[in-house]
Design an enzyme around this catalytic site. Structure first.
Site, PDB file in Angstrom:
ATOM      1  N   GLY A   1      -4.702 -36.263  -5.562  1.00 39.45           N
ATOM      2  CA  GLY A   1      -4.206 -34.892  -5.478  1.00 39.45           C
ATOM      3  C   GLY A   1      -2.745 -34.813  -5.878  1.00 39.45           C
ATOM      4  O   GLY A   1      -2.291 -33.824  -6.462  1.00 39.45           O
TER       5      GLY A   1
ATOM      6  N   VAL B   1      -7.701 -29.673  -2.788  1.00 34.05           N
ATOM      7  CA  VAL B   1      -7.846 -31.124  -2.630  1.00 34.05           C
ATOM      8  C   VAL B   1      -8.490 -31.491  -1.302  1.00 34.05           C
ATOM      9  O   VAL B   1      -9.358 -32.356  -1.244  1.00 34.05           O
ATOM     10  CB  VAL B   1      -6.471 -31.811  -2.806  1.00 34.05           C
ATOM     11  N   LYS B   2      -8.078 -30.852  -0.215  1.00 36.66           N
ATOM     12  CA  LYS B   2      -8.653 -31.250   1.075  1.00 36.66           C
ATOM     13  C   LYS B   2      -9.774 -30.324   1.524  1.00 36.66           C
ATOM     14  O   LYS B   2     -10.767 -30.794   2.056  1.00 36.66           O
ATOM     15  CB  LYS B   2      -7.589 -31.312   2.165  1.00 36.66           C
TER      16      LYS B   2
ATOM     17  N   TYR C   1       1.419 -29.291   1.929  1.00 41.51           N
ATOM     18  CA  TYR C   1       1.420 -30.673   1.460  1.00 41.51           C
ATOM     19  C   TYR C   1       0.650 -30.700   0.150  1.00 41.51           C
ATOM     20  O   TYR C   1      -0.563 -30.543   0.144  1.00 41.51           O
ATOM     21  CB  TYR C   1       0.753 -31.611   2.478  1.00 41.51           C
TER      22      TYR C   1
HETATM   23  C1  LIG Z   1      -3.946 -30.026   0.147  1.00 36.07           C
HETATM   24  C2  LIG Z   1      -3.547 -31.366  -0.388  1.00 36.07           C
HETATM   25  N1  LIG Z   1      -3.159 -31.469  -1.671  1.00 36.07           N
HETATM   26  C3  LIG Z   1      -2.789 -32.661  -2.199  1.00 36.07           C
HETATM   27  C4  LIG Z   1      -2.775 -33.803  -1.432  1.00 36.07           C
HETATM   28  C5  LIG Z   1      -2.378 -35.120  -2.068  1.00 36.07           C
HETATM   29  O1  LIG Z   1      -3.551 -35.862  -2.303  1.00 36.07           O
HETATM   30  P1  LIG Z   1      -3.421 -37.456  -2.414  1.00 36.07           P
HETATM   31  O2  LIG Z   1      -2.971 -37.958  -1.078  1.00 36.07           O
HETATM   32  O3  LIG Z   1      -4.822 -37.889  -2.775  1.00 36.07           O
HETATM   33  O4  LIG Z   1      -2.439 -37.760  -3.500  1.00 36.07           O
HETATM   34  C6  LIG Z   1      -3.157 -33.740  -0.086  1.00 36.07           C
HETATM   35  C7  LIG Z   1      -3.068 -34.953   0.759  1.00 36.07           C
HETATM   36  N2  LIG Z   1      -3.041 -34.838   1.992  1.00 36.07           N
HETATM   37  C8  LIG Z   1      -2.648 -35.863   2.947  1.00 36.07           C
HETATM   38  C9  LIG Z   1      -2.671 -37.282   2.434  1.00 36.07           C
HETATM   39  C10 LIG Z   1      -1.734 -38.169   3.167  1.00 36.07           C
HETATM   40  C11 LIG Z   1      -2.042 -38.370   4.620  1.00 36.07           C
HETATM   41  C12 LIG Z   1      -1.900 -37.131   5.432  1.00 36.07           C
HETATM   42  N3  LIG Z   1      -3.041 -36.275   5.319  1.00 36.07           N
HETATM   43  C13 LIG Z   1      -3.510 -35.754   4.142  1.00 36.07           C
HETATM   44  O5  LIG Z   1      -4.642 -35.236   4.107  1.00 36.07           O
HETATM   45  C14 LIG Z   1      -3.554 -32.503   0.435  1.00 36.07           C
HETATM   46  O6  LIG Z   1      -3.958 -32.393   1.726  1.00 36.07           O
END
Ligand SMILES: Cc1ncc(COP(=O)(O)O)c(/C=N/[C@@H]2CCCCNC2=O)c1O
Length: 437
Positions: free
Chosen positions: A109, A239-240, A136
């Site tokens: 992401g 992404v999530k 994020y």
């Molecule tokens: C809405 C959204 N967009 C992009 C990202 C970034 O994705 P990547 O961690 O695969 O690079 C994320 C990543 N989120 C973080 C990843 C690191 C640990 C904390 N929890 C997450 O879900 C996201 O939730």
């Protein structure tokens, strides 16, 4: 602390650690992980949503095996490959008309959002980006630059302006917080930034790491109207919470909007690293050799992603997320009637958040109790992480294949964990090595 976890500390860097308890796994299948001490762990996190089909799903295994047994190279940089073409065609069929142009493939992401941030500025000539407080969008330099989460250790882009995400639990009724956020945006356009200089507005249809915040009805429709008026591209970061997790295939469908650019990641690969940006041809083809990494578009991850999308459709997993999400949400609301720690239950489908508070009237974040709760849940056999700008929101992003009995099993474990925390039965010194966010 288990042997594997201790050995990891002697060999693996801590720079990627976001640790809440000493989880060390040696295997997994479906909604369960196998810990290195042999315990079976029910996984309500799915590796932050990446294990969208659970672990060792047969469709993913078969797709990867086929792709590796007759491997069409390892990259799409300098060669077309069938898996990427099939996946791109599939993704184009799953987004609204405004975005139905071309597909870019990445690993994560982060690199997807970083690419979008660079692309929209280069393609439009507009230097500014809008995003939300608490957002994020990634952990790379360029994706942190357009994020707003306070836990991130990165620099914000000079052209970034952050605006408040309406939080109807923290600040009043959905209508009131929606109007306040829109008024803030309008004032910004009137007094601080020229809307014609804004290339894009990054949105999360449900703001997950910021605390699983669900926007008020009508909010993003009103944002969309402003963006259309000023020619600002809407980037929906799915992404999530995308790919069926919210109970709709695209989470932005809950807001009834049509983004210009859609970003997929995490669950797209079913646990393998692949992301995608889908957007208008003029934007997506504004340059060549603009954003590339060697094994971007590798046919193995692309084949896995196609299998994930086909399984989500064939097994009706968005519908399963909606129905099991209702079971989970009803169960969490029942827990809220027994545990004063629970201040709010919110989300859609299998993208749920439970905010823990020290007192319901003041809604003071129960950060310590949240850390103790997830640690205790782990001891009892449930993997659950937390999010939120105050680190007090339990995040429920289990595999989309979750069954009703697994949902009820996890609820029972959480019930016990909350009771143990409230009764002071969880040793706080256990948290010493776990900083979380
Ligand atoms: C809405 C959204 N967009 C992009 C990202 C970034 O994705 P990547 O961690 O695969 O690079 C994320 C990543 N989120 C973080 C990843 C690191 C640990 C904390 N929890 C997450 O879900 C996201 O939730």
């Amino acid at each position: 602390m288990s042997g594997l976890y201790a050995r990891e500390r002697q060999s693996v860097s801590s720079m990627a650690h976001l640790r809440f308890f000493p989880q060390a796994v040696v295997g997994g299948s479906g909604a369960y992980l196998t810990a290195d001490d042999g315990r079976r762990l029910l996984d309500f996190a799915a590796s932050w949503g990446a294990a969208s089909l659970g672990h060792a799903h047969p469709a993913v295994r078969a797709a990867v095996d086929r792709a590796l047994s007759d491997q069409a190279g390892a990259s799409y940089l300098s060669s077309a490959n069938e898996a990427c073409v099939l996946l791109a065609e599939k993704l184009l069929s799953l987004v609204p008309g405004r975005a139905r142009g071309r597909v870019w493939f990445g690993h994560s992401g982060s690199d997807a959002n970083e690419t979008v941030a660079r692309m929209v500025a280069a393609a439009t000539g507009r230097p500014r980006i809008l995003a939300f407080d608490g957002a994020y969008h990634g952990g790379t330099v360029g994706s942190m630059a357009v994020s707003g989460h306070p836990a991130q250790q990165g620099t914000r882009a000079a052209g970034l302006t952050l605006v408040p995400y309406p939080n109807s639990y923290a600040a009043g009724t959905p209508q009131a917080v929606s109007e306040a956020a829109l008024a803030h945006l309008d004032r910004l356009f009137e007094t601080e930034i020229a809307p014609g200089e804004v290339a894009a507005f990054f949105i999360e249809p449900i703001q997950s790491d910021g605390g699983m915040l669900v926007p008020p009805d009508g909010f993003f429709k009103a944002v969309e109207e402003r963006c259309r008026r000023h020619g600002i591209l809407i980037v929906s970061d799915e992404v999530k919470v995308g790919l069926g997790r919210s109970g709709r295939f695209n989470a932005f469908d809950h807001s009834g909007i049509e983004p210009d650019i859609v970003v997929f990641g995490k669950g797209l690969g079913g646990g393998l690293p692949i992301s995608a940006v889908v957007g208008p041809e003029a934007i997506m083809n504004h340059a060549v050799a603009f954003s590339l990494q060697t094994v971007h578009g590798n046919p193995v991850c692309a084949a896995a992603a196609l299998a994930v999308l086909e399984t989500i459709e064939h097994d009706r997993l968005a519908e399963n997320a909606a129905s099991i999400g209702r079971v989970l949400r009803d169960g969490l609301n029942a827990l809220a009637r027994r545990h004063a720690l629970i201040g709010d239950v919110r989300g859609h489908g299998l993208a749920l958040g439970v905010e823990l508070v020290g007192d319901r009237a003041g809604r003071t974040p129960a950060t310590r109790e949240t850390a103790l709760t997830v640690y205790r849940a782990f001891q009892l056999g449930l993997v659950l992480y937390y999010v939120g700008v105050r680190s007090n929101v339990l995040e429920f992003t289990p595999p989309l294949t979750l069954t009703e009995s697994e949902a009820r099993e996890g609820l029972a474990i959480l019930d016990q964990a909350l009771a143990d925390v409230a009764a002071g039965r969880v040793d706080e010194t256990l948290l010493a090595d776990f900083a979380g966010w």
